[in-house]
Design an enzyme around this catalytic site. Structure first.
Site, short mmCIF file in Angstrom:
data_model
loop_
_atom_site.label_atom_id
_atom_site.label_comp_id
_atom_site.label_asym_id
_atom_site.label_seq_id
_atom_site.Cartn_x
_atom_site.Cartn_y
_atom_site.Cartn_z
CG ASP A 1 47.92 51.29 40.76
OD1 ASP A 1 47.24 50.42 40.17
OD2 ASP A 1 48.38 51.12 41.91
CD GLU B 1 46.77 45.69 43.21
OE1 GLU B 1 46.59 44.84 44.10
OE2 GLU B 1 47.91 46.02 42.81
#
Length: 387
Positions: A76, A133
């Protein structure tokens, strides 16, 4: 030391820049996950998708060994408008890979490609590509979706780039490497009124001020000064009053960091005790919320030793610090380390103009020169663990 073919190094750079160009955030990393899955499948690696919404696991078996290892990369990006002007800068407005997850994914892809071709190991490698994350939710989502029940993973390893550390240098330590991150919100309800007549009510500003001062005693008086390193910071103080009105309510928000779950539990308990006592003495009421986003990142000793050995072989002994100082930044790989033994390391991204720009900065870019170091570390680790 692993010697990668020039074509693979070039390919890793291309993959990294492709992912950087099309950043996705949180759990909405479908395009990135599909790109990664297609690569893994093309190399003959079995892919299981949709773990923790959009996470995926690549499975590569070789020989008759029963041992296994999990290697994790995050996919991400961040909600940041990129200020770079190079050709591979973000084409998704307001989103960018400002933390290097594009590089983490590319390094693990490079290792997967090499291992699929050379198969210099005996056992099973699980390539774990994780969403979200940055918000601290992705690792736990994959765990909740059966990551460690569905896949027989003995131990799990992670790797993050670190600007300001020379390219290719490696930091790690057994025990707590990174801190937890927790937020708190304290809502204090008093009795508001006219600023000229404070005696007719209960002033929550005075109560809240006492609470903030009280919170500062948690670290200085409730924790062991040598063993329990921690930070407790009140960062917001919000009221519903105005210049001539004593408010009826204040909200205090803040952030806590520490290095063990025992310390974390004591901070939360002591915090509410302080709030409750001060509010009771003043005749105010309160609501208390403590939200833990990231646990401390705690490396297991044996797996840390394996990581140090692999880094030493892959990078050179002079570039490995096996007992670095802990960091107060946080990482949701910590959730995986609460379930499985493993180790998390930091790989130098470079200094000054070449890879030295801080993480989460709109001008950050992952240093492509370290892709070979990260991939080499992964390949060496697999070879050592799965002999």
């Amino acid at each position: 030391m692993i010697k990668f073919d020039t074509n693979l190094i070039t390919a890793m750079t291309e993959w990294r820049r492709h992912i950087h160009t099309f950043p996705e955030c949180g759990f909405e990393v479908d395009q990135t996950a599909e790109f990664i899955a297609e690569k893994l499948t093309a190399w003959g690696i079995e892919v299981v998708r949709g773990i923790g919404q959009v996470g995926l696991v690549g499975i590569l078996k070789n020989g008759d060994g029963k041992a296994s290892v999990g290697l994790r990369a995050d996919m991400d990006a961040l909600q940041i408008k990129e200020q770079n002007t190079f050709n591979h800068c973000s084409r998704h407005h307001g989103k960018m890979h400002a933390c290097g997850h594009d590089g983490h994914s590319a390094m693990l892809l490079g290792a997967a490609c090499y291992l699929a071709q050379h198969r210099n190991f005996n056992g099973t490698v699980y390539f774990i590509f994780q969403p979200d994350e940055e918000h601290g939710c992705g690792a736990q989502a994959m765990i909740n979706d059966g990551l460690f029940e569905r896949f027989d993973i003995d131990a799990v390893y992670g790797l993050h780039n670190l600007p300001g550390l020379p390219a290719g240098h490696f930091l790690i330590r057994p025990g707590s490497l990174m801190a937890s991150e927790s937020s708190f919100q304290i809502r204090i309800q008093g009795i508001g009124g006219h600023a000229a007549m404070p005696h007719t009510g209960v002033d929550p500003i005075v109560v809240g001020s006492q609470v903030i001062l009280g919170l500062q005693t948690i670290v200085s008086r409730s924790l062991n000064a040598i063993r329990d390193t921690a930070v407790v910071s009140a960062t917001e103080f919000i009221t519903n009053g105005t210049v001539n009105v004593i408010p009826s309510e204040v909200v205090i928000k803040g952030d806590c960091r520490c290095f063990t779950e025992d310390t974390l539990a004591r901070i939360e308990k002591r915090m509410e005790q302080i709030v409750a006592g001060i509010c009771q003495a003043a005749g105010a009421s309160y609501e208390f919320e403590f939200i833990n986003t990231f646990y401390p990142t705690i490396n297991s000793e044996y797996e840390t030793g394996l990581a140090v050995a692999a880094a030493t072989q892959a990078l050179g002994a002079e570039q490995v610090n096996a007992n670095c100082e802990p960091f107060t930044i946080s990482e949701d790989f910590s959730s995986m380390l609460r379930v499985k033994p493993g180790a998390y390391g930091l790989l130098g991204n470079g200094v000054e103009s070449k890879g030295g720009c801080a993480l989460h900065n709109p001008k950050y870019d992952f240093n492509d020169d370290i892709l070979k170091y990260g991939a080499g570390y992964w390949v060496t680790l697999v070879g050592n663990v799965l002999e």
